[in-house]
Write a protein that holds these residues in place. Sequence first.
Motif, PDB file in Angstrom:
ATOM      1  N   SER A  46      29.299  28.627 -18.972  1.00 50.81           N
ATOM      2  CA  SER A  46      30.923  28.604 -19.054  1.00 50.81           C
ATOM      3  C   SER A  46      31.143  27.358 -19.876  1.00 50.81           C
ATOM      4  N   LYS A  47      30.131  26.572 -20.383  1.00 43.70           N
ATOM      5  CA  LYS A  47      30.324  25.563 -21.421  1.00 43.70           C
ATOM      6  C   LYS A  47      29.190  25.109 -22.281  1.00 43.70           C
ATOM      7  N   CYS A  48      29.368  24.252 -23.165  1.00 44.70           N
ATOM      8  CA  CYS A  48      28.376  23.966 -24.097  1.00 44.70           C
ATOM      9  C   CYS A  48      27.221  23.081 -23.554  1.00 44.70           C
ATOM     10  N   ASN A 130      23.665  29.573 -26.301  1.00 46.73           N
ATOM     11  CA  ASN A 130      24.867  28.996 -25.876  1.00 46.73           C
ATOM     12  C   ASN A 130      25.136  27.923 -26.953  1.00 46.73           C
ATOM     13  N   LYS A 132      28.630  25.771 -29.115  1.00 44.87           N
ATOM     14  CA  LYS A 132      29.637  24.545 -29.147  1.00 44.87           C
ATOM     15  C   LYS A 132      30.813  25.593 -28.867  1.00 44.87           C
ATOM     16  N   SER A 182      31.465  34.312 -22.935  1.00 44.17           N
ATOM     17  CA  SER A 182      32.480  33.228 -22.679  1.00 44.17           C
ATOM     18  C   SER A 182      32.794  32.462 -24.103  1.00 44.17           C
ATOM     19  N   PHE A 184      34.674  28.937 -25.450  1.00 43.64           N
ATOM     20  CA  PHE A 184      35.079  27.724 -24.856  1.00 43.64           C
ATOM     21  C   PHE A 184      36.264  27.104 -25.731  1.00 43.64           C
ATOM     22  N   PRO A 187      39.077  22.273 -22.417  1.00 47.19           N
ATOM     23  CA  PRO A 187      38.871  22.039 -20.972  1.00 47.19           C
ATOM     24  C   PRO A 187      38.835  23.627 -20.414  1.00 47.19           C
ATOM     25  N   THR A 189      38.067  27.768 -20.195  1.00 49.29           N
ATOM     26  CA  THR A 189      36.816  28.597 -20.633  1.00 49.29           C
ATOM     27  C   THR A 189      37.344  30.155 -20.370  1.00 49.29           C
ATOM     28  N   TRP A 229      38.034  22.734 -16.527  1.00 47.12           N
ATOM     29  CA  TRP A 229      37.080  21.650 -16.420  1.00 47.12           C
ATOM     30  C   TRP A 229      37.645  20.319 -15.888  1.00 47.12           C
ATOM     31  N   ASP A 232      33.669  16.602 -16.908  1.00 50.07           N
ATOM     32  CA  ASP A 232      32.238  17.246 -17.258  1.00 50.07           C
ATOM     33  C   ASP A 232      31.376  17.800 -16.327  1.00 50.07           C
ATOM     34  N   GLU A 235      34.231  22.183 -12.147  1.00 46.54           N
ATOM     35  CA  GLU A 235      35.047  23.399 -12.906  1.00 46.54           C
ATOM     36  C   GLU A 235      35.641  24.223 -11.609  1.00 46.54           C
TER      37      GLU A 235
END
Length: 263
Positions: A46-48, A130, A132, A182, A184, A187, A189, A229, A232, A235
């Motif tokens: 759910s994030k880079c 995965n 950016k 997902s 991104f 902040p 997702t 998010w 960092d 979540e």
Amino acid sequence: MVKSIFKAAFAISIAILFSACTGTKMDYATMVNTDTKPGPNIHGASKCLPKNSVGSRLSGGIVLSKEKRIKLDVENESPWDSVKLDARYHASYLPVYGAIDKFRKGELFTMQVGFGIADGIYAQSGFGINTKYMELGIFSFQRFTYQNFKYVGYEVDGKETNDMIENADKLVAQLGAGAFGSIFLGPITLGYNGNIYRPQASFWLKEKRPDFGLGMPYLFTNNFSVSFWATDDVEVYVNTTNLLVDFNGGNWSFAAGVSIWSI
């Protein structure tokens, strides 16, 4: 470590397949009702993720839902197809869930494994890409849970007809597979994941499952999520889940939870 867990999950799946066998075959049935639980909510990071990194995620939350009995369009096999059959899936939910997941990312590709509680105890493994701005991947899962089977069936042996009647909870193993993706947006997702398995084909672990002789449908679990998010490593997300039975009808539920990361 990740590879060893992959091997363990694969070994469990193979053991389930080889140990699973069916018992007496029904010639026809008048009622088959089966507990049905959504597949586990399995998604990517759910994030880079940083390149060439290893990360861990602890997550949990609550589920809001209503039980529902879903009528199935199923018939007995010929020559018993004129016998009326009441076939249903009983959709039910555990109100809480939790999971521990491990991720490893190279330059682009990721591997993930995890264990959790979601209407039973499950293990999952998957891989994907995965970047950016987005991620895509596939996964498989094995879940152990108790499942209620309620049926009235009949075995025809020459001139004799033997009753096959049951209404009991069985310890079962379920195998399924799915995919996730997902996008991104800073902040925020936006995520989706879906999986498929066949509730009626669960493997009974302590006894032989009767051969129902019915084309019971697959269950599709679709999860749509929005997460924020806060930092960092933290979540917060909301999720809505739709159950489809062979792409028809189904049931909705809602969930909210939090994930904590360590990279």
